[in-house]
Design a protein around this motif. Structure first.
Motif, PDB file in Angstrom:
ATOM      1  N   HIS A   1       0.857  -1.173  -0.005  1.00 36.96           N
ATOM      2  CA  HIS A   1       0.040   0.116   0.061  1.00 36.96           C
ATOM      3  C   HIS A   1       0.898   1.349  -0.016  1.00 36.96           C
ATOM      4  CE1 HIS A   1      -3.145  -2.681   0.624  1.00 36.96           C
ATOM      5  NE2 HIS A   1      -3.076  -2.797   1.874  1.00 36.96           N
ATOM      6  N   TYR A   2       2.171   1.202   0.311  1.00 35.80           N
ATOM      7  CA  TYR A   2       3.074   2.432   0.115  1.00 35.80           C
ATOM      8  C   TYR A   2       2.952   3.327  -0.923  1.00 35.80           C
ATOM      9  CZ  TYR A   2       4.639   1.851   5.173  1.00 35.80           C
ATOM     10  OH  TYR A   2       4.818   1.531   6.385  1.00 35.80           O
ATOM     11  N   ALA A   3       2.856   2.609  -1.949  1.00 34.60           N
ATOM     12  CA  ALA A   3       2.920   3.602  -3.214  1.00 34.60           C
ATOM     13  C   ALA A   3       1.715   4.183  -3.343  1.00 34.60           C
ATOM     14  CB  ALA A   3       2.910   2.374  -4.546  1.00 34.60           C
ATOM     15  N   TYR A   4       0.476   3.791  -2.944  1.00 38.78           N
ATOM     16  CA  TYR A   4      -0.834   4.480  -3.099  1.00 38.78           C
ATOM     17  C   TYR A   4      -0.771   5.617  -1.835  1.00 38.78           C
ATOM     18  CZ  TYR A   4      -5.295   5.875  -1.434  1.00 38.78           C
ATOM     19  OH  TYR A   4      -6.747   6.487  -1.233  1.00 38.78           O
ATOM     20  N   TRP A   5      -0.233   5.404  -0.800  1.00 35.40           N
ATOM     21  CA  TRP A   5       0.008   6.703   0.518  1.00 35.40           C
ATOM     22  C   TRP A   5       1.120   7.610  -0.091  1.00 35.40           C
ATOM     23  CZ3 TRP A   5      -3.734   6.902   3.121  1.00 35.40           C
ATOM     24  CH2 TRP A   5      -4.519   5.900   3.757  1.00 35.40           C
ATOM     25  N   ARG A   6       2.124   7.139  -0.961  1.00 35.48           N
ATOM     26  CA  ARG A   6       3.071   8.298  -1.477  1.00 35.48           C
ATOM     27  C   ARG A   6       2.449   9.102  -2.503  1.00 35.48           C
ATOM     28  NH1 ARG A   6       6.730   3.366  -1.683  1.00 35.48           N
ATOM     29  NH2 ARG A   6       8.164   3.666   0.015  1.00 35.48           N
ATOM     30  N   SER A   7       1.461   8.697  -3.220  1.00 33.76           N
ATOM     31  CA  SER A   7       0.761   9.298  -3.970  1.00 33.76           C
ATOM     32  C   SER A   7      -0.150  10.313  -3.275  1.00 33.76           C
ATOM     33  CB  SER A   7      -0.388   8.284  -4.962  1.00 33.76           C
ATOM     34  OG  SER A   7      -1.274   7.802  -4.595  1.00 33.76           O
TER      35      SER A   7
END
Length: 232
Positions: free
Chosen positions: A66-72
């Protein structure tokens, strides 16, 4: 399936905000094996024992997927540079809420663990990320189901930072973490009393969430009251 740990984190209570609240949400990676007992990692501590700790919350697991989502959502936020931003004890890839099931069991080092329930978000996540309003992390978790989950410990043992999680048993296919979270925290339970009755009686599900299913059935709490407003 099996997947290596990306991190094994522990923490100690520390001042968290101006009102004097303490939290152990800020955790650090360990560099040597830690004993995992039925209450959690031996070197991990809990500040608020009302909302944290206990057999059904022994180990907090958040998918690094999920980290890619949160970075976006929160570009360049320093907490998202590495696993541990959500106060998780362990992070992996490949085990996410849409496929993980309540009752899934994993061998982790010498220990045997079992998914007990999803993580209900609270105000401390927004405070940790220094966001509010439309940028609320906890509200977004309720909306998306990117909640992470807790494990109970069935067999104690040593866990190394580079341990591999190996799934050894599966829970009921009807009850993914995502589905149960959306029923009990995301507000969908109001329109599915049959599912609530099943969850109320589901032994692998954490006691607090079985009670939540019963309360929604009895209309004693709103069906959509997923965010904890009190201290966690």
């Amino acid at each position: 399936m099996q997947t290596p740990l990306l991190t094994l984190n522990t923490g100690k209570p520390a001042p968290f905000c101006d009102d004097g609240a303490y939290s152990a949400i800020a955790k650090s990676p360990v560099d040597s094996p830690v004993f995992l007992n039925r209450k959690g990692l031996a070197s991990d501590q809990v500040a608020d024992r009302v909302h944290h700790g206990g057999a059904d919350k022994a180990l907090h697991h958040y998918p690094y997927d999920h980290y890619a989502y949160w970075r976006s959502r929160l570009p360049d936020h320093p907490l998202l540079e590495k696993p541990g931003a959500f106060g998780e004890n362990i992070a992996t890839t490949g085990i996410v809420e849409s496929e993980a099931r309540i009752g899934d069991r994993f061998r982790l080092g010498e220990a045997l663990i079992e998914i007990s329930h999803g993580r209900q978000p609270c105000w401390k996540l927004d405070h940790r990320f220094d966001v509010k309003g439309k940028d609320s992390v906890m509200a977004d978790i309720v909306r998306t189901g990117k909640c992470g989950f807790y494990h109970r410990v069935l067999e104690e043992g040593m866990v190394a930072p580079d341990a591999v999680m190996k799934r050894v048993a599966r829970g009921d296919a009807d009850w993914t973490v995502e589905r149960v979270f959306m029923l009990l925290i995301g507000g969908q339970g109001k329109s599915d009393p049959a599912a609530l009755r099943a969850l109320r009686d589901m032994k692998p599900l954490a006691t607090v969430w079985r009670a939540r299913a019963a309360k929604i059935l009895d209309h004693r709490i709103p069906a959509k009251a997923g965010i904890q407003s009190g201290k966690e």
